[in-house]
Design a protein around this motif. Structure first.
Motif, PDB file in Angstrom:
ATOM      1  N   UNK A  90      52.554  44.774  27.114  1.00  0.00           N
ATOM      2  CA  UNK A  90      52.717  43.437  26.530  1.00  0.00           C
ATOM      3  C   UNK A  90      52.364  42.343  27.537  1.00  0.00           C
ATOM      4  N   UNK A  91      52.337  42.692  28.829  1.00  0.00           N
ATOM      5  CA  UNK A  91      52.081  41.695  29.877  1.00  0.00           C
ATOM      6  C   UNK A  91      50.822  42.044  30.685  1.00  0.00           C
ATOM      7  N   UNK A  92      49.871  42.704  30.053  1.00  0.00           N
ATOM      8  CA  UNK A  92      48.666  43.110  30.780  1.00  0.00           C
ATOM      9  C   UNK A  92      47.965  41.926  31.436  1.00  0.00           C
ATOM     10  N   UNK A  93      47.881  40.827  30.728  1.00  0.00           N
ATOM     11  CA  UNK A  93      47.175  39.672  31.281  1.00  0.00           C
ATOM     12  C   UNK A  93      47.831  39.201  32.579  1.00  0.00           C
ATOM     13  N   UNK A  94      49.153  39.248  32.624  1.00  0.00           N
ATOM     14  CA  UNK A  94      49.859  38.822  33.836  1.00  0.00           C
ATOM     15  C   UNK A  94      49.547  39.759  35.004  1.00  0.00           C
ATOM     16  N   UNK A  95      49.520  41.055  34.762  1.00  0.00           N
ATOM     17  CA  UNK A  95      49.279  41.991  35.856  1.00  0.00           C
ATOM     18  C   UNK A  95      47.824  41.940  36.321  1.00  0.00           C
ATOM     19  N   UNK A  96      46.915  41.659  35.411  1.00  0.00           N
ATOM     20  CA  UNK A  96      45.525  41.450  35.820  1.00  0.00           C
ATOM     21  C   UNK A  96      45.405  40.157  36.640  1.00  0.00           C
ATOM     22  N   UNK A  97      46.164  39.153  36.264  1.00  0.00           N
ATOM     23  CA  UNK A  97      46.166  37.897  37.010  1.00  0.00           C
ATOM     24  C   UNK A  97      46.677  38.126  38.430  1.00  0.00           C
ATOM     25  N   UNK A  98      47.717  38.937  38.568  1.00  0.00           N
ATOM     26  CA  UNK A  98      48.269  39.236  39.896  1.00  0.00           C
ATOM     27  C   UNK A  98      47.219  39.939  40.754  1.00  0.00           C
ATOM     28  N   UNK A  99      46.548  40.924  40.177  1.00  0.00           N
ATOM     29  CA  UNK A  99      45.501  41.626  40.934  1.00  0.00           C
ATOM     30  C   UNK A  99      44.419  40.654  41.375  1.00  0.00           C
ATOM     31  N   UNK A 100      44.057  39.713  40.513  1.00  0.00           N
ATOM     32  CA  UNK A 100      43.048  38.727  40.860  1.00  0.00           C
ATOM     33  C   UNK A 100      43.485  37.829  41.998  1.00  0.00           C
ATOM     34  N   UNK A 101      44.762  37.438  42.001  1.00  0.00           N
ATOM     35  CA  UNK A 101      45.264  36.606  43.095  1.00  0.00           C
ATOM     36  C   UNK A 101      45.290  37.370  44.410  1.00  0.00           C
ATOM     37  N   UNK A 102      45.693  38.632  44.361  1.00  0.00           N
ATOM     38  CA  UNK A 102      45.747  39.434  45.582  1.00  0.00           C
ATOM     39  C   UNK A 102      44.351  39.678  46.154  1.00  0.00           C
ATOM     40  N   UNK A 103      43.336  39.668  45.306  1.00  0.00           N
ATOM     41  CA  UNK A 103      41.972  39.915  45.789  1.00  0.00           C
ATOM     42  C   UNK A 103      41.451  38.768  46.644  1.00  0.00           C
ATOM     43  N   UNK A 104      41.954  37.565  46.466  1.00  0.00           N
ATOM     44  CA  UNK A 104      41.441  36.421  47.224  1.00  0.00           C
ATOM     45  C   UNK A 104      42.563  35.779  48.030  1.00  0.00           C
ATOM     46  N   UNK A 105      42.732  36.205  49.291  1.00  0.00           N
ATOM     47  CA  UNK A 105      43.848  35.703  50.104  1.00  0.00           C
ATOM     48  C   UNK A 105      43.651  34.294  50.643  1.00  0.00           C
ATOM     49  N   UNK A 106      42.500  33.680  50.369  1.00  0.00           N
ATOM     50  CA  UNK A 106      42.238  32.358  50.944  1.00  0.00           C
ATOM     51  C   UNK A 106      43.195  31.301  50.428  1.00  0.00           C
ATOM     52  N   UNK A 107      43.746  31.538  49.244  1.00  0.00           N
ATOM     53  CA  UNK A 107      44.698  30.568  48.687  1.00  0.00           C
ATOM     54  C   UNK A 107      46.062  31.214  48.445  1.00  0.00           C
ATOM     55  N   UNK A 108      46.345  32.316  49.160  1.00  0.00           N
ATOM     56  CA  UNK A 108      47.574  33.056  48.917  1.00  0.00           C
ATOM     57  C   UNK A 108      48.228  33.432  50.252  1.00  0.00           C
ATOM     58  N   UNK A 109      49.313  32.754  50.642  1.00  0.00           N
ATOM     59  CA  UNK A 109      50.018  33.104  51.881  1.00  0.00           C
ATOM     60  C   UNK A 109      50.644  34.500  51.779  1.00  0.00           C
ATOM     61  N   UNK A 110      50.857  35.185  52.914  1.00  0.00           N
ATOM     62  CA  UNK A 110      51.399  36.546  52.899  1.00  0.00           C
ATOM     63  C   UNK A 110      52.726  36.679  52.168  1.00  0.00           C
ATOM     64  N   UNK A 111      53.621  35.686  52.328  1.00  0.00           N
ATOM     65  CA  UNK A 111      54.923  35.820  51.661  1.00  0.00           C
ATOM     66  C   UNK A 111      54.779  35.781  50.132  1.00  0.00           C
ATOM     67  N   UNK A 112      53.844  34.985  49.628  1.00  0.00           N
ATOM     68  CA  UNK A 112      53.597  34.968  48.186  1.00  0.00           C
ATOM     69  C   UNK A 112      52.932  36.267  47.742  1.00  0.00           C
ATOM     70  N   UNK A 113      52.068  36.811  48.596  1.00  0.00           N
ATOM     71  CA  UNK A 113      51.426  38.085  48.278  1.00  0.00           C
ATOM     72  C   UNK A 113      52.472  39.197  48.172  1.00  0.00           C
TER      73      UNK A 113
END
Length: 871
Positions: A90-113
């Protein structure tokens, strides 16, 4: 991507099947659906049945959602099942979004990752039976899906799947699956049962559909690539295959040396962790003969699982011992090679021999697949955070010998092919910038419109490995002994293959750059519809495509014998002079769209030395031995719009004792890379190391070759003015049967003295010769089991011209070469005349796997050879 389940169906399923144990009873088993157990002797599910079963599970279970991820070459839907808990689906879009954020660390600090790694789910992609005759995994997929949705697993399915989303592709070669099953069913109970098909199990590529994963020629490759690097971004991917029958029962990672140097160490550790866990679970369940660290290297990047490594995805390969499709085989213990009969650290429990069945393969694959699902769950947070860490390393870490960037200059020998390469890189996820103004990098000035590939990007390993030149390590069986061959290519540098200038720059530089998401299509001025003549530059491959379209419109076309200068252009010898006429402006105008084909104009061509181009009637030979090079050549022809007629053995033989007149129907006949003995007799030369692979049983209508009668028909064809084109090993047909004044100097040379495993070599080209028109003076040739040709002064009805030869020194450009002195200065392309016709010998893979765009012109020029005066 289309979900099979409607929102209403999902709601009903959620309400009615909310409790896991109760829902386990509601699913239809594969055995009940098919009418036989999965993996039963002499029983196979075809793709239509596989697809229908997954659709049924999609209707019955709230823990499986079916998607269509693409369409096959022959227009079958390619399906993928997402399997997890109801809550996760039911939340596939959210988990795909998370994978997308983890793929680009330029805008994602380690603690948020770390927080996202805790919230997210491990995404595991399982792809099955890309090689359609390696059919067990496609059958296993039905049972795997059933076990996961019903909880019939060796672990707590609800708990494990709460942390994992399994993406299951039951076959990413649906056309091949259907072909193989249809062929098998047709011959069950006959002496041909379990034997090979006489054609490729992919419309174009056959087994080479697993060599397309950085080029994206095939629809199936593109569909799965979108899942891997665009739409779903799995952290783990396993591609399930089969191998020969008599050695190990199963290969799983770790891989053997050497590794691709661009791959991150943490990636290899993840591969080895997953492999070790699979091996442990297989052993504790009594599965013997499991091997790692042999046969399959960590070097090649063109396969489905291998390309994953360079995208920081844990890419895994399984290779099961085969049966004859669904027919069991018995292996005598003394038929097992000694290396797989004794215990070794990488092979601690040899299989003793005996009966081997399709169901055995299914059981091994179920166990390794379920083990991988469990491993993904147990290490979920680590896998997700390490996914992030590897991308962070790609961007921030400067590795040994890493350039700052690669620059692809705006000015190219063939600009349109360069733009095609840019599209290929973009599809693989490479970040590319376009220069908006002139800039200096590495002490060189580059114009606006040049492209820059910076290495500080998420997919750095992939971009770097494709654009750099490879140096394969000199591995020997013992000091100064025979070389240890790589699994496949030793070199693959994409710009060299495509004839595109691409230059590494070591240090940082300043430039006004703009990231692009697609190739900018600025369009070219529409050609002047009133111009008497148009001129097409033969340096561009697309010009040849345009010429075939124009010849279809009955346009009058010539090839210039010298360079042509106009008021605002200059093009080399071999360029096309097109007379304006009905349909011509329309064809040229359509190709001017999107910066594709510049068409120059001239008022008069009377002063230009020229020769007419005939619309060639092309015959293209297809043996009944499923020749992959034939398939790839067909792909090139179809891609470029080259018209041809497929010729089988009977086309070379007359009916009722009459001789066939090939010249009445064809002007050019092409033979792809193939053993001349196979062409002539349908069988390998008995002395060939590959002869044992041609011991299959074929129905009588698929036996034999063109035979002596066909050879005589070809001789008459050439003698009377026809053009015979032979590619790579098919050149032996000209040397042996026609006695052309050419020989292969590599014949019977020992591997310890000369060895060149699929590598790029430097050639020098006579581009004033018709076969060399449009080529640069220096180019890269893909040498794959190729030839080095020696010519001599002929007598009688023969003449010859060397059009391309290997360089005098520094022959290797990318890959591995032993024995440079043997090949240096030898001919690579020879144009021979025999009586009224000619035989073209292209001694390397000029159209290799539809990747080597930089040498296509040798073949295209042979098809569009200028006509002799007066013809």
């Amino acid at each position: 991507m289309i979900s099979f389940r409607s929102a209403r169906q999902a709601l009903v399923a959620t309400l009615l099947l909310a409790v896991w144990p109760l829902s386990a009873m509601a699913q239809t088993s594969p055995e009940a659906y098919l009418g036989h157990p999965v993996g039963a002797d002499r029983k196979l599910a075809d793709y239509n049945q596989i697809k229908a079963y997954f659709e049924k599970l999609d209707e019955e279970s709230p823990r499986l959602t079916l998607f269509t991820i693409g369409e096959s070459t022959l227009k079958r839907p390619i399906i993928m099942a997402a399997i997890s808990t109801e809550e996760n689906l039911a939340r596939l879009d959210r988990y795909r979004e998370i994978a997308g954020k983890l793929r680009d660390p330029r805008s994602l600090p380690p603690e948020e990752a770390r927080a996202l790694a805790k919230e997210g789910k491990a995404i595991l992609l399982i792809t099955c039976s890309l090689h359609a005759s390696e059919i067990a995994a496609s059958q296993m997929s039905l049972e795997l899906a059933y076990k996961l949705v019903t909880g019939d697993t060796p672990f707590d399915a609800a708990g494990i799947l709460s942390d994992v989303i399994v993406l299951l592709v039951p076959s990413h070669n649906p056309d091949g699956n259907q072909m193989v099953v249809d062929w098998y069913r047709k011959h069950v109970g006959t002496k041909y049962e379990g034997g090979p098909m006489p054609w490729l199990y992919h419309h174009y590529a056959g087994h080479d559909n697993n060599r397309d994963w950085f080029m994206f020629n095939l629809a199936e490759t593109r569909a799965v690539t979108k899942v891997l690097y665009h739409d779903w971004l799995p952290q783990i991917h396993i591609d399930e295959h089969q191998m020969g029958s008599t050695a190990a029962r199963l290969f799983i990672p770790p891989f053997m040396n050497p590794p691709v140097p661009n791959v991150q160490p943490l990636l290899w550790r993840g591969v080895n962790l997953c492999g070790a866990n699979m091996a442990y679970d297989l052993q504790r369940n009594g599965f013997r003969g499991v091997n790692h660290g042999r046969s399959f290297t960590g070097w090649w990047i063109g396969a489905c699982d291998d390309t994953s490594w360079l995208h920081n995805v844990i890419g895994l390969l399984s290779e099961m011992a085969s049966v004859q499709l669904a027919t069991p085989i018995y292996i005598e213990p003394n038929e097992i090679p000694q290396a797989y009969y004794e215990k070794m650290m990488e092979f601690p429990d040899p299989w003793p021999g005996g009966w081997w069945r399709l169901r055995d393969i299914v059981d091994y694959e179920l166990t390794l697949s379920l083990s991988l699902v469990k491993t993904a769950a147990l290490h979920k947070e680590n896998f997700l955070f390490d996914f992030y860490r590897m991308y962070k390393n790609s961007i921030e870490q400067v590795d040994k010998n890493q350039p700052y960037a690669f620059v692809i200059p705006a000015a190219q020998h063939d600009r349109q092919t360069m733009l095609r390469m840019i599209r290929i890189l973009l599809f693989g996820g490479v970040e590319i910038h376009e220069a908006k103004a002139e800039f200096i990098a590495g002490g060189k000035v580059y114009p606006a419109g040049s492209f820059v590939v910076k290495m500080a990007q998420p997919y750095k390993p992939y971009a770097w490995a494709l654009l750099e030149r490879q140096t394969y390590p000199d591995l020997r069986q013992y000091p100064d002994g025979p070389p240890v061959p790589p699994y496949d290519n030793a070199g693959w540098t994409l710009p060299l293959q495509m004839g595109v200038a691409c230059e590494p720059v070591d240090g940082p530089f300043e430039a006004e750059l703009e990231m692009i998401e697609e190739v900018p299509e600025r369009g070219l001025p529409q050609p002047d519809a009133s111009a008497p003549w148009y001129v097409l530059d033969c340096r561009s491959n697309i010009s040849y495509s345009a010429v075939f379209s124009l010849l279809k419109e009955k346009a009058e076309i010539f090839r210039a014998r010298e360079a042509v200068k106009g008021t605002d252009f200059e093009v080399p010898a071999g360029s096309f002079l097109v007379k304006n006429g009905p349909g011509v402006p329309k064809v040229l105008g359509s190709l001017a769209q999107g910066d594709y084909l510049p068409a120059h104009t001239m008022a008069d061509i009377a002063a230009v030395p020229k020769a007419a181009v005939k619309n060639p009637r092309i015959g293209f030979y297809q043996s009944w031995r499923s020749n992959m090079d034939e398939g790839w050549t067909r792909y090139v022809f179809d891609d470029l719009g080259v018209p041809y007629t497929t010729l089988h053995n009977d086309a070379f033989k007359g009916a009722k004792g009459k001789k066939v007149d090939l010249g009445a129907h064809y002007d050019v006949i092409v033979f792809a890379d193939e053993d001349p003995e196979v062409i002539k007799t349908g069988k390998r030369d008995p002395s060939s190391p590959y002869a044992r692979y041609f011991s299959g049983n074929w129905p009588p209508e698929y036996e034999g070759g063109i035979e002596k009668e066909g050879i005589e028909a070809l001789k008459a064809f050439v003698e009377n003015g026809g053009i015979l084109v032979t590619l790579n090993n098919a050149c032996g047909l000209a040397m042996k049967e026609f006695q052309a004044p050419v020989r292969n100097v590599l014949e019977r040379v020992e591997r310890s003295k000369f060895f060149c495993p699929t590598s790029l070599l430097r050639i020098e080209v006579d581009n004033t010769a018709p076969l060399g028109y449009g080529m640069p003076e220096k180019a890269a040739a893909m040498f794959s089991d190729g030839l080095a040709l020696s010519t001599w002064v002929p007598s009688g009805d023969w003449d010859r011209r060397v059009v391309a030869s290997y360089a005098e020194k520094d022959v290797l450009l990318s890959g591995w070469l032993l024995g440079e002195d043997i090949i240096a200065r030898r001919a690579a392309v020879v144009d021979t005349e025999y009586k009224k016709g000619r035989i073209v010998l292209i001694g390397f893979s000029c159209q290799n796997r539809a990747q080597t765009h930089g040498t296509y012109k040798f073949l295209l020029n042979a098809l569009l050879y200028p006509r002799p005066e007066g013809e």
